[in-house]
Write a protein that holds these residues in place. Structure first.
Motif, PDB file in Angstrom:
ATOM      1  N   GLN A 189       0.866  -1.186   0.000  1.00  0.00           N
ATOM      2  CA  GLN A 189       0.000   0.000   0.000  1.00  0.00           C
ATOM      3  C   GLN A 189       0.898   1.230   0.000  1.00  0.00           C
ATOM      4  OE1 GLN A 189      -2.468  -0.346   3.428  1.00  0.00           O
ATOM      5  NE2 GLN A 189      -3.815  -1.891   2.476  1.00  0.00           N
ATOM      6  N   ALA A 190       0.596   2.149  -0.851  1.00  0.00           N
ATOM      7  CA  ALA A 190       1.421   3.367  -0.929  1.00  0.00           C
ATOM      8  C   ALA A 190       0.522   4.587  -0.900  1.00  0.00           C
ATOM      9  CB  ALA A 190       2.242   3.369  -2.208  1.00  0.00           C
ATOM     10  N   ASP A 191       0.893   5.445  -0.013  1.00  0.00           N
ATOM     11  CA  ASP A 191       0.168   6.735   0.032  1.00  0.00           C
ATOM     12  C   ASP A 191       0.557   7.611  -1.163  1.00  0.00           C
ATOM     13  OD1 ASP A 191      -1.077   5.964   2.348  1.00  0.00           O
ATOM     14  OD2 ASP A 191       0.554   6.729   3.607  1.00  0.00           O
ATOM     15  N   SER A 192       1.819   7.442  -1.524  1.00  0.00           N
ATOM     16  CA  SER A 192       2.283   8.249  -2.665  1.00  0.00           C
ATOM     17  C   SER A 192       3.389   7.482  -3.330  1.00  0.00           C
ATOM     18  CB  SER A 192       2.783   9.620  -2.200  1.00  0.00           C
ATOM     19  OG  SER A 192       3.343  10.331  -3.282  1.00  0.00           O
ATOM     20  N   VAL A 193       3.252   7.225  -4.577  1.00  0.00           N
ATOM     21  CA  VAL A 193       4.274   6.487  -5.292  1.00  0.00           C
ATOM     22  C   VAL A 193       4.954   7.375  -6.339  1.00  0.00           C
ATOM     23  CG1 VAL A 193       3.177   4.258  -4.952  1.00  0.00           C
ATOM     24  CG2 VAL A 193       2.504   5.663  -6.890  1.00  0.00           C
ATOM     25  N   THR A 194       4.822   8.703  -6.123  1.00  0.00           N
ATOM     26  CA  THR A 194       5.425   9.631  -7.086  1.00  0.00           C
ATOM     27  C   THR A 194       6.915   9.474  -7.136  1.00  0.00           C
ATOM     28  OG1 THR A 194       3.645  11.169  -6.635  1.00  0.00           O
ATOM     29  CG2 THR A 194       5.573  12.046  -7.794  1.00  0.00           C
ATOM     30  N   MET A 195       7.501   9.370  -5.950  1.00  0.00           N
ATOM     31  CA  MET A 195       8.959   9.281  -5.867  1.00  0.00           C
ATOM     32  C   MET A 195       9.435   7.828  -5.818  1.00  0.00           C
ATOM     33  SD  MET A 195       9.482  12.419  -3.205  1.00  0.00           S
ATOM     34  CE  MET A 195       8.006  12.012  -2.332  1.00  0.00           C
ATOM     35  N   LEU A 196       8.570   6.885  -5.536  1.00  0.00           N
ATOM     36  CA  LEU A 196       8.943   5.462  -5.420  1.00  0.00           C
ATOM     37  C   LEU A 196       8.917   4.858  -6.811  1.00  0.00           C
ATOM     38  CD1 LEU A 196       9.668   3.119  -3.522  1.00  0.00           C
ATOM     39  CD2 LEU A 196       7.215   2.648  -3.318  1.00  0.00           C
ATOM     40  N   LYS A 197      10.088   4.624  -7.335  1.00  0.00           N
ATOM     41  CA  LYS A 197      10.187   4.104  -8.696  1.00  0.00           C
ATOM     42  C   LYS A 197      10.074   2.579  -8.777  1.00  0.00           C
ATOM     43  CE  LYS A 197      10.672   8.130 -10.514  1.00  0.00           C
ATOM     44  NZ  LYS A 197       9.546   8.677 -11.316  1.00  0.00           N
ATOM     45  N   GLY A 198      10.482   1.886  -7.714  1.00  0.00           N
ATOM     46  CA  GLY A 198      10.396   0.424  -7.772  1.00  0.00           C
ATOM     47  C   GLY A 198      10.771  -0.243  -6.459  1.00  0.00           C
ATOM     48  N   VAL A 199      10.288  -1.478  -6.309  1.00  0.00           N
ATOM     49  CA  VAL A 199      10.599  -2.313  -5.124  1.00  0.00           C
ATOM     50  C   VAL A 199      11.114  -3.661  -5.624  1.00  0.00           C
ATOM     51  CG1 VAL A 199       9.719  -3.343  -3.014  1.00  0.00           C
ATOM     52  CG2 VAL A 199       8.773  -1.169  -3.813  1.00  0.00           C
ATOM     53  N   LEU A 200      12.303  -4.051  -5.138  1.00  0.00           N
ATOM     54  CA  LEU A 200      12.938  -5.289  -5.575  1.00  0.00           C
ATOM     55  C   LEU A 200      13.187  -6.224  -4.381  1.00  0.00           C
ATOM     56  CD1 LEU A 200      14.101  -2.810  -7.463  1.00  0.00           C
ATOM     57  CD2 LEU A 200      15.504  -4.641  -8.431  1.00  0.00           C
ATOM     58  N   ILE A 201      13.256  -7.509  -4.713  1.00  0.00           N
ATOM     59  CA  ILE A 201      13.685  -8.501  -3.703  1.00  0.00           C
ATOM     60  C   ILE A 201      15.195  -8.388  -3.595  1.00  0.00           C
ATOM     61  CG2 ILE A 201      13.771 -10.940  -3.064  1.00  0.00           C
ATOM     62  CD1 ILE A 201      11.010  -9.753  -2.946  1.00  0.00           C
ATOM     63  N   TYR A 202      15.672  -8.292  -2.403  1.00  0.00           N
ATOM     64  CA  TYR A 202      17.093  -8.076  -2.164  1.00  0.00           C
ATOM     65  C   TYR A 202      17.891  -9.235  -2.743  1.00  0.00           C
ATOM     66  CZ  TYR A 202      21.492  -7.387   0.267  1.00  0.00           C
ATOM     67  OH  TYR A 202      22.823  -7.200   0.580  1.00  0.00           O
ATOM     68  N   GLY A 203      18.956  -8.819  -3.449  1.00  0.00           N
ATOM     69  CA  GLY A 203      19.871  -9.808  -4.008  1.00  0.00           C
ATOM     70  C   GLY A 203      19.409 -10.390  -5.306  1.00  0.00           C
ATOM     71  N   THR A 204      18.281  -9.931  -5.829  1.00  0.00           N
ATOM     72  CA  THR A 204      17.779 -10.449  -7.103  1.00  0.00           C
ATOM     73  C   THR A 204      17.327  -9.284  -7.967  1.00  0.00           C
ATOM     74  OG1 THR A 204      15.477 -10.632  -6.394  1.00  0.00           O
ATOM     75  CG2 THR A 204      16.904 -12.487  -5.841  1.00  0.00           C
ATOM     76  N   ASP A 205      16.988  -9.591  -9.177  1.00  0.00           N
ATOM     77  CA  ASP A 205      16.422  -8.578 -10.086  1.00  0.00           C
ATOM     78  C   ASP A 205      14.909  -8.644 -10.132  1.00  0.00           C
ATOM     79  OD1 ASP A 205      18.962  -7.725 -10.743  1.00  0.00           O
ATOM     80  OD2 ASP A 205      19.175  -9.179 -12.390  1.00  0.00           O
ATOM     81  N   THR A 206      14.345  -9.375  -9.209  1.00  0.00           N
ATOM     82  CA  THR A 206      12.892  -9.539  -9.185  1.00  0.00           C
ATOM     83  C   THR A 206      12.228  -8.282  -8.647  1.00  0.00           C
ATOM     84  OG1 THR A 206      13.165 -11.915  -8.812  1.00  0.00           O
ATOM     85  CG2 THR A 206      11.010 -10.981  -8.355  1.00  0.00           C
ATOM     86  N   ARG A 207      11.379  -7.734  -9.428  1.00  0.00           N
ATOM     87  CA  ARG A 207      10.659  -6.534  -9.014  1.00  0.00           C
ATOM     88  C   ARG A 207       9.283  -6.916  -8.481  1.00  0.00           C
ATOM     89  NH1 ARG A 207      12.306  -1.512 -10.243  1.00  0.00           N
ATOM     90  NH2 ARG A 207      14.250  -1.299 -11.430  1.00  0.00           N
ATOM     91  N   ILE A 208       8.891  -6.175  -7.482  1.00  0.00           N
ATOM     92  CA  ILE A 208       7.583  -6.396  -6.875  1.00  0.00           C
ATOM     93  C   ILE A 208       6.579  -5.495  -7.549  1.00  0.00           C
ATOM     94  CG2 ILE A 208       6.258  -6.213  -4.739  1.00  0.00           C
ATOM     95  CD1 ILE A 208       8.813  -6.830  -3.209  1.00  0.00           C
TER      96      ILE A 208
END
Length: 611
Positions: free
Chosen positions: A31-50
């Motif tokens: 859940q994000a209140d604002s994703v303007t500045m949040l470009k991406g979320v990744l699993i640490y140590g991998t290239d898997t994006r959430i």
């Protein structure tokens, strides 16, 4: 894996089914209140994006990386609740990493400044519970503990049973070893002592001294042994002596004689102990003649040159002795008394190669052996005593080689019958029930006496006489042991006793046949006919009524009479139906049959009036 191998097959199957229900992936809610500045979320140590628009999957203890919008003039600060207590410092770094996150809900907050504007936002996600903390896992754990407990219990039980089995096997082995050792010691003791005495020592720890009034003692001694010992090789001397004594032992065993001891070259044995018997003078003289014959054969054997020097003297006397065991650690069976001393004097007063017997022994054996009277000979400390040399068995009682023939043994067996009779009557008197009013020891004696009387009147030969007398002794012996089937009980015990007293299988088989058919009026043998008449002799006796009264009391005590009138009617039927077979038995009947029937009617009426 080793643990799983230990699980029972069914338990393992259930566990696998439960584990298959566990979710091993962990969901997160973004859940994000604002994703303007949040470009991406990744699993640490991998290239898997959430995918922030869908529920991302964050595994337990995985890390997460947040990528922010990157502008040279923009700075950020971050905070993750439950992880960061305070906001981080302002930094131009546009990524933030978090690793090893445990299960639960998290909110990632961030703020930014770029000199013109400010911004902030948050990102909420969830790390799923690990499989081992899930509800299903918590349900499985008690089951696993129970299975483990059961396995441990089964394993403990199995180990206990294995150890118990091992201990039982060990105990069995030790017990078997002890049994074998006990058998060895008992066998050794039995070889050293008479059987009855050995059993008494084993059971009681000691043996009582016993007086025997009729014992025949034999002493043998080697002529000139001292001179032979000086001239002969010691090893050869002992070997030859051992050979002689070994043969003497076998002869003593053959004739049921008890070896007492050997002292140097002297050999001593005695008949009539520990089991008393009337034939011991005959058996001891037979043994003496066989020992002498063996020594003669050894001397005449050219292959045994050493034996030509050996001659033995044998002395025999019959009388009273005291027998018992002496010693504490080294036990010895010995006999004492004037009879022993006299037998020793008979030996020392004899001659080499001769059997010297006393006048007392001669009285018991003179009908069986050829004896040469030596006169009254002086004996040290005893005065003058009658002595005889035994030259052999009487011609009519021996075979061509000088050994006893069938007639000899038949005459000796007639004497042994008295030993059997005494044995059975003593045992009967000790063990008979007080309720045996009719079949009491006196009645057994009467049967034996009547059978002997009729047998002599009928002139039975020796073999028939012996078998008849034995059958009469055992006929009612079984009433002591089995009242419902006395004849079978008698036959069963006859075999053991007859074997003990030296009777063979032919005697036993004949005795069994006579006893089995004793009440059959159609007898096929003379001995059977005589015993049949002896058994029914009471029907013609003057004391018929007292005897029937005893029989009535006895059968009432054993519950054999249901109706008194029917019982007396059966006795009356036997009285009229019974016929004696031998003429001698018929002549011995004292009261006619009709008079006995009248007396029986009176007794029946008298007893029924009392009921």
């Amino acid at each position: 894996m080793s643990f799983l191998k230990m699980l029972p097959e069914k338990a393992l199957l259930v566990i696998l089914m439960l584990f298959s229900m566990v979710e091993y992936s962990f969901s997160a809610i973004v859940q994000a209140d604002s994703v303007t500045m949040l470009k991406g979320v990744l699993i640490y140590g991998t290239d898997t994006r959430i995918d922030t628009c869908k529920a991302p999957e964050i595994r337990y203890h995985q890390g997460i990386v947040f990528e922010m919008d990157k502008k040279p003039e923009r700075r950020y600060r971050y905070r993750l609740d439950r992880v960061d207590k305070e906001w981080s410092r302002w930094t131009s770094n546009n990524t933030k990493e978090y690793t090893n996150l445990s299960q639960g809900r998290y909110t990632f907050s961030f703020e930014s400044v770029d000199g013109v504007s400010e911004g902030k936002g948050s990102f909420t996600f969830r790390v799923d519970t690990p499989w081992y903390s899930s509800r299903i896992a918590l349900i499985i754990y008690p089951f696993i503990l129970i299975v483990i407990a059961i396995i441990l219990r089964l394993r403990t039980t199995r180990l206990f049973k294995l150890r118990q089995s091992h201990l039982e096997e060990l105990i069995k082995e030790r017990t078997e070893e002890l049994r074998r050792e006990k058998e060895k010691s008992d066998s050794l003791l039995a070889n050293m002592l008479p059987k009855g005495t050995a059993e008494e020592i084993i059971s009681k720890g000691k043996a009582a001294k016993t007086k025997y009034n009729f014992v025949t003692v034999l002493f043998s001694d080697i002529q000139g042994f001292t001179r032979i010992a000086e001239e002969m090789n010691p090893e050869l001397l002992i070997d030859e002596l051992d050979k002689f004594f070994f043969h003497f032992d076998s002869v003593a065993e053959k004739y049921r004689i008890e070896k007492i001891k050997t002292i140097g070259d002297a050999y001593m044995c005695a008949g009539g102990i520990p089991e008393r018997n009337r034939t011991n003078p005959l058996e001891v003289v037979l043994a003496a003649l066989e020992m002498q014959r063996y020594m003669i054969d050894m001397k005449e054997n050219p292959q045994n040159s050493a034996a030509r020097f050996w001659d033995i003297r044998i002395g025999i006397h019959t009388g009273t002795v005291i027998a018992g065991v002496v010693g504490h650690k080294k036990l010895t069976y010995d006999i004492w008394g004037d009879t022993v001393n006299t037998a020793s004097r008979m030996e020392s007063s004899g001659e080499a190669g001769k059997v010297n017997i006393s006048g007392t022994t001669h009285e018991f054996v003179k009908e069986y052996f050829e004896c040469e009277y030596r006169g009254r000979m002086p004996v040290k400390y005893k005065g003058d005593l009658d002595m005889y040399f035994v030259s052999g068995i009487k011609p009519e009682l021996c075979n061509t080689d000088g050994t006893p023939n069938k007639r000899f043994f038949s005459k000796m067996m007639i004497i042994r019958v008295l030993d059997v009779e005494e044995h059975v009557l003593d045992d009967y008197s000790r063990n008979a029930s007080p309720d045996l009013f009719f079949h009491n020891p006196d009645y057994i004696k009467n049967i034996c006496l009547q059978a002997e009387l009729i047998a002599k009147a009928e002139s039975l030969d020796d073999d028939d006489y012996i078998n008849l007398r034995l059958a009469s002794i055992f006929l009612f012996y079984g009433y002591v042991f089995d009242y419902s089937n006395p004849l079978e009980a008698s036959i069963k015990r006859a075999e053991e006793i007859l074997k003990f007293y030296g009777f063979d299988a032919n005697n036993y088989n004949t005795v069994r046949e006579i006893i089995s058919n004793v009440f059959n009026p159609g007898q096929e043998t003379r001995a059977g006919a005589v015993l049949h008449d002896a058994a029914y002799d009471f029907l013609g006796r003057v004391d018929f009524v007292p005897m029937i009264t005893k029989l009535y009391k006895e059968e009432m005590a054993y519950g054999r009479i249901k109706k008194t009138d029917e019982w007396f009617e059966n006795i009356k039927h036997i009285l009229y139906r019974h016929n004696l077979i031998t003429e001698s038995a018929r002549l011995l009947q004292a009261v006619p049959r009709n008079e006995q029937a009248i007396a029986l009617e009176k007794l029946s009426a008298e007893i029924q009036s009392q009921l």
